[in-house]
Design an enzyme around this catalytic site. Structure first.
Site, short mmCIF file in Angstrom:
data_model
loop_
_atom_site.label_atom_id
_atom_site.label_comp_id
_atom_site.label_asym_id
_atom_site.label_seq_id
_atom_site.Cartn_x
_atom_site.Cartn_y
_atom_site.Cartn_z
N ALA A 158 0.86 -1.19 0.00
CA ALA A 158 0.00 0.00 0.00
C ALA A 158 0.89 1.23 0.00
O ALA A 158 1.83 1.32 0.80
CB ALA A 158 -0.89 0.00 1.24
N LYS A 159 0.60 2.16 -0.89
CA LYS A 159 1.42 3.38 -0.97
C LYS A 159 0.83 4.38 0.02
O LYS A 159 0.13 5.32 -0.35
CB LYS A 159 1.40 3.90 -2.41
CG LYS A 159 2.61 4.69 -2.80
CD LYS A 159 2.62 4.92 -4.31
CE LYS A 159 3.52 6.08 -4.70
NZ LYS A 159 4.94 5.91 -4.40
N THR A 160 1.08 4.11 1.30
CA THR A 160 0.53 4.98 2.35
C THR A 160 1.54 6.05 2.72
O THR A 160 2.76 5.84 2.66
CB THR A 160 0.18 4.18 3.62
OG1 THR A 160 1.31 3.39 3.99
CG2 THR A 160 -1.00 3.27 3.41
N TYR A 164 6.33 6.04 4.17
CA TYR A 164 7.49 6.76 3.64
C TYR A 164 8.41 7.31 4.71
O TYR A 164 9.49 7.82 4.40
CB TYR A 164 7.04 7.80 2.61
CG TYR A 164 6.75 7.08 1.31
CD1 TYR A 164 7.72 6.96 0.32
CD2 TYR A 164 5.56 6.39 1.12
CE1 TYR A 164 7.49 6.23 -0.83
CE2 TYR A 164 5.33 5.65 -0.03
CZ TYR A 164 6.30 5.58 -1.00
OH TYR A 164 6.09 4.83 -2.14
#
Ligand code: PPE
Length: 305
Positions: A158-160, A164
């Protein structure tokens, strides 16, 4: 990298002036990192600006939201059109595009169930992400001391927003140590990906890239590059990679929307032949494909009309 402003940002269904695209300091995602986002590039083509694999990126935004249990109050088609409208509003022939779905102002606390999801789409011109000479110079990589998230802590697929923190820790550590970028290992010790790119290594004529199960993001450039490499006649396997595979690789390249295809010059100071012939061929074809100059990949170029 500093941002160059553009006229408008899409926020919850409206194109608002860049300076007015603001949120309250008690915006939920600002405190808990619960948003999901995308990074997309629009390129100049003979038929006008085209957003590269736009529908696939918006679909991945919805997949990320699904993984974290976030409801996005729009359809894929609506956000595809909204992205095209935002790109058009910039008047730029090419730009970087950042859709973000986040929990807005109105609730605090870890329970996200009552939170409203806001959506914004911003565009700006963004140049070379890993340095200007993607092929010739190549990047110097360091294996990070930071481990990639595990599937049962922060799902790496998931690119949450919160994911990052892990990438930033690794990026800054690598830069401070004099390298250009970090390679992240999964808790298993196997190679996952870089802080903002997927990784490929070539050994004995076969190209290898780690699977999602190794903690990599399901990269859209990784998928484009894999198809290009196979179409160029190369054998490519999605398979686990150990750090030793990298040290003795014939070629290594990394890829992502922002970075495009970038050759690797060394890993932990072990020199890698750079740029290798496969890297060069793949990078050149990718560069033409995104600009609508490769007939067989024209479907990937979604015109901003
Ligand atoms: N892994 C990570 C961790 C990642 O962030 C990216 C994109 C990729 C792989 C490659 O995915 P794709 O773009 O679908 O090929 N990184 C974004 C940069 C993030 C940033 O703001 O910096 C990007 O390339 O847009």
């Amino acid at each position: 990298m500093p941002i160059t402003t553009t006229p408008k940002i899409w926020m919850n269904g409206e194109l608002v002036d860049w300076d007015k695209a603001q949120v309250h300091v008690l915006t939920h995602t600002l405190h808990y990192g619960t948003g999901v986002f995308e990074g997309i590039r629009a390129y100049e083509t003979d038929r006008g600006p085209a957003v590269f694999r736009l529908t696939d990126h918006i679909q991945r935004l919805f997949n990320s939201a699904r993984i974290v249990g976030m409801e996005i109050p729009y359809t894929v088609e609506e956000l595809v059109q909204a992205t095209k409208d935002t790109v058009k509003s910039t008047g730029l022939p090419s730009c970087y595009v950042r859709p973000l779905a986040y929990y807005g102002y109105g609730e605090m606390g870890l329970n996200t169930l009552p939170c409203r999801t806001d959506v914004a789409i911003a565009c700006w011109p963004w140049g070379a992400y890993l340095g200007d000479d993607a092929l010739g110079k190549g990047v110097r990589m360091k294996i990070s001391s930071w481990t990639r998230h595990d599937h049962n802590t922060m799902p790496p697929a998931a690119k949450t927003v919160g994911n990052y923190v892990n990438s930033s820790l690794a990026k800054v550590e690598a830069l401070k140590a004099g390298y250009d970028e970090a390679i992240m290992l999964a808790p298993s010790g196997l190679v996952a990906e870089c802080t903002g790119e997927n990784i490929f290594c070539v050994r004995n004529g076969t190209i290898l890239t780690p699977p999602l199960s190794a903690g990599a993001l399901e990269g859209i450039t990784q998928s484009s590059v894999s198809r290009i490499a196979r179409d160029l006649g190369h054998e490519l396997r999605v398979d686990n990679i150990a750090r030793s595979d990298l040290y003795i690789a014939d070629e290594i390249f990394v890829c992502g929307t922002a970075a495009e295809v970038h050759s690797v010059r060394s890993v932990d100071d072990r020199e890698i032949p750079c740029p290798g012939p496969i890297t060069r061929a793949v990078a050149e074809t990718y560069g033409r494909a995104v600009r609508g100059k490769e007939a067989r990949y024209l479907d990937w170029c979604e015109l901003a009309v």
